[in-house]
Design a protein around this motif. Sequence first.
Motif, PDB file in Angstrom:
ATOM      1  N   ARG A  93     -25.913 -23.862  14.843  1.00  0.00           N
ATOM      2  CA  ARG A  93     -26.761 -25.039  14.697  1.00  0.00           C
ATOM      3  C   ARG A  93     -27.690 -25.313  15.883  1.00  0.00           C
ATOM      4  O   ARG A  93     -28.767 -25.988  15.835  1.00  0.00           O
ATOM      5  CB  ARG A  93     -25.629 -26.125  14.833  1.00  0.00           C
ATOM      6  N   TRP A  94     -27.333 -24.547  17.058  1.00  0.00           N
ATOM      7  CA  TRP A  94     -27.949 -24.739  18.323  1.00  0.00           C
ATOM      8  C   TRP A  94     -28.845 -23.766  18.747  1.00  0.00           C
ATOM      9  O   TRP A  94     -29.654 -23.865  19.684  1.00  0.00           O
ATOM     10  CB  TRP A  94     -27.023 -25.074  19.285  1.00  0.00           C
ATOM     11  N   TRP A  95     -28.858 -22.478  18.032  1.00  0.00           N
ATOM     12  CA  TRP A  95     -29.765 -21.425  18.206  1.00  0.00           C
ATOM     13  C   TRP A  95     -31.263 -21.835  18.271  1.00  0.00           C
ATOM     14  O   TRP A  95     -31.629 -22.024  17.228  1.00  0.00           O
ATOM     15  CB  TRP A  95     -29.305 -20.361  17.320  1.00  0.00           C
TER      16      TRP A  95
ATOM     17  N   GLY B 248     -24.756 -26.002  22.212  1.00  0.00           N
ATOM     18  CA  GLY B 248     -25.196 -27.188  22.265  1.00  0.00           C
ATOM     19  C   GLY B 248     -26.545 -27.333  22.415  1.00  0.00           C
ATOM     20  O   GLY B 248     -27.277 -26.292  22.757  1.00  0.00           O
ATOM     21  N   LYS B 249     -27.393 -28.557  22.625  1.00  0.00           N
ATOM     22  CA  LYS B 249     -28.661 -28.692  22.565  1.00  0.00           C
ATOM     23  C   LYS B 249     -28.955 -28.226  24.287  1.00  0.00           C
ATOM     24  O   LYS B 249     -28.698 -28.909  25.256  1.00  0.00           O
ATOM     25  CB  LYS B 249     -29.236 -29.985  22.566  1.00  0.00           C
ATOM     26  N   ASN B 250     -29.621 -27.296  24.382  1.00  0.00           N
ATOM     27  CA  ASN B 250     -30.140 -26.733  25.732  1.00  0.00           C
ATOM     28  C   ASN B 250     -28.916 -26.113  26.512  1.00  0.00           C
ATOM     29  O   ASN B 250     -28.922 -26.083  27.688  1.00  0.00           O
ATOM     30  CB  ASN B 250     -30.791 -27.853  26.304  1.00  0.00           C
TER      31      ASN B 250
ATOM     32  N   TRP C 297     -25.452 -20.216  22.581  1.00  0.00           N
ATOM     33  CA  TRP C 297     -25.596 -21.559  22.548  1.00  0.00           C
ATOM     34  C   TRP C 297     -24.794 -22.317  21.984  1.00  0.00           C
ATOM     35  O   TRP C 297     -24.191 -22.090  20.922  1.00  0.00           O
ATOM     36  CB  TRP C 297     -27.064 -21.778  21.616  1.00  0.00           C
TER      37      TRP C 297
ATOM     38  N   THR D 216     -22.224 -21.333  16.579  1.00  0.00           N
ATOM     39  CA  THR D 216     -23.662 -21.446  17.571  1.00  0.00           C
ATOM     40  C   THR D 216     -25.063 -21.445  16.645  1.00  0.00           C
ATOM     41  O   THR D 216     -25.768 -21.854  17.257  1.00  0.00           O
ATOM     42  CB  THR D 216     -23.694 -19.921  18.377  1.00  0.00           C
TER      43      THR D 216
ATOM     44  N   ARG E 192     -29.949 -25.491  31.762  1.00  0.00           N
ATOM     45  CA  ARG E 192     -29.936 -26.690  30.793  1.00  0.00           C
ATOM     46  C   ARG E 192     -31.011 -27.470  31.766  1.00  0.00           C
ATOM     47  O   ARG E 192     -31.666 -28.156  31.060  1.00  0.00           O
ATOM     48  CB  ARG E 192     -28.546 -27.139  30.992  1.00  0.00           C
TER      49      ARG E 192
END
Length: 593
Positions: free
Chosen positions: A347-349, A406-408, A404, A345, A375
């Motif tokens: 990476r996307w936080w 992924g992105k958003n 999180w 998680t 999202r």
Amino acid sequence: MTETSYGPAETTSPNFIQKGISDEAVASFIEMGFSSEMIARAIEETGGANSEPRMILETLFNYSASTEASSSKSKVIDHFIGMGFPEENVIKAIQEYGDENIDDIMNALLTYAEVDRLGETKDVNINTTDDDDNLYSLSSDDDEDELNNSSQEDSILQALIKMDYSREEAAIAIERCGEDASVEEVVDFICAAQMARQFDEFFAEPDKKEPMNNSKKRRTYNEPPRRERKPNTAMANDQLIYLPKEMIGFGVPNRPGLMMNRAVPVPDIACGPPFFYYENVAMAPKGVWATISSHLYDILPEFVDSKHFCAAARKRGYIHNLPIQNRFQIQPQPHNTIQEALPLTKRWWPSWDERTKLNCLLTCIASAKLTNRIREALEKYDGEPPLQVQKQVMYQCKKWNLVWVGKNKLAPLEPDEMEKLLGFPRDHTRGGGISRTDRYKSLGNSFQVDTVAYHLSVLKPLFPNGIKVLSLFTGIGGGEVALHRLQIRMNVVVSVEISEANRNILRSFWEQTNQKGILREFKDVEKLDDNTIEQLMDEYGGFDLVIGGSPCNNLAGGNRHSRVGLEGEHSSLFFDYCRILETVRHKARQMRK
């Protein structure tokens, strides 16, 4: 549970550090509404670096008393602004009611705050008013899954009222904690305020207590004490067991300087083996813990939040007669933050999600509709979303323990992630015909293994040749997993568990870990009558540990329709635990003769 954050300018002041007063103590006083200058003055007058928090608090109350005695209109304004109310609302209320009608001003300010809060929710585009839109229900008979029936009932204010807090008390706490605070954080604040407000009541001389009459209203947080103090016990009546703000029990591994002894020793009648250990949800209705304690030899509960052991909060109370010295933590130690426990998680936080801990893991999860709505809301912005949107997203993240991915993109925890956070081996609840629904339900009602193992660790030197356990309503075997991870051999385990899914999980764990002892299972607790218990003890030579807990469906704050206390269908198992424990201890005394 996420920890409440305090303003750095107030909690890390060099003046306080030089005086030797902890940031936590200063933050608590500031949270009660006292200014930094007032706190510094109180510390100086009560001994500087050697000041005791209770003496500082008493001095602060005295300041409030003298201030209110000579208050002018400007001081009344400062008083309410210091409590966190907006200046324009304070002035408006004083103009309407005058500066002497403190109760009327307070009620007006609470009304303004509630109107403002409800007005803000009209702009929310992430929340929903549909009865089941945010909820993935796991079981039709699991009332904990009804956390989000309607937007009105789902508000923090309504939840607190359902937990038996007054509307006034709840509204003040919400105002002080902020609109994005979770229910658990607000309850923390209320409990801290109750302890401060009731401090004088715990130590009141009976002949000096003020007579109560209908014209007197509940005091607000910053009102001065009205009674004399003298030592008394916290068990004077069934309302005087309050939850501590910091639930560390008799100590936790990461805070060695706070290890302590029992305030009230275990009575002689309850000392020694067979040992017993009972767990239940900490934030129970009024009087529940006093009742539990009275049925278990008047032993006071040890309240512990599992956030001190892992990356998720789990506030529980434990009543036991175990030794508390020389506890140790099982190895390897669990990851202590979300991103350590769930590294994918990281990476996307986003930077504006400052959570390091998850809230209590429940038996229900957020729906795909909710995560998709979040999202879509976030994708409208190229960079960081506006503050209001961030607050809306964070409210849902804290409520449903969203992470999180992924992105958003947010998602609820998977069962294997919950297993990891709760200290169970991977796939502990997987397979064997057990549905995903049952996995969530079983995990939500389980022990947090690392916490329980820390308490049970004292048994290892006492039973080098193995232990005989009577396990009552422990679900998926959290107690057994804790003993296994402590490398305490289980010679006998007699388990009572009504859920077939849970029995299958325990049986699978027993086989996969190659246990050499005896596992004997009972489905119905009524089958475990006195004669059966005595026969089992004759057969196996007695029991060394009686461990138990009951599902929190009838006690937890989110269960609006089933929060009926110890008389509920599930929580009433506590009385079976007491009955069985008394029979075991009586038989053990006979066997020792």
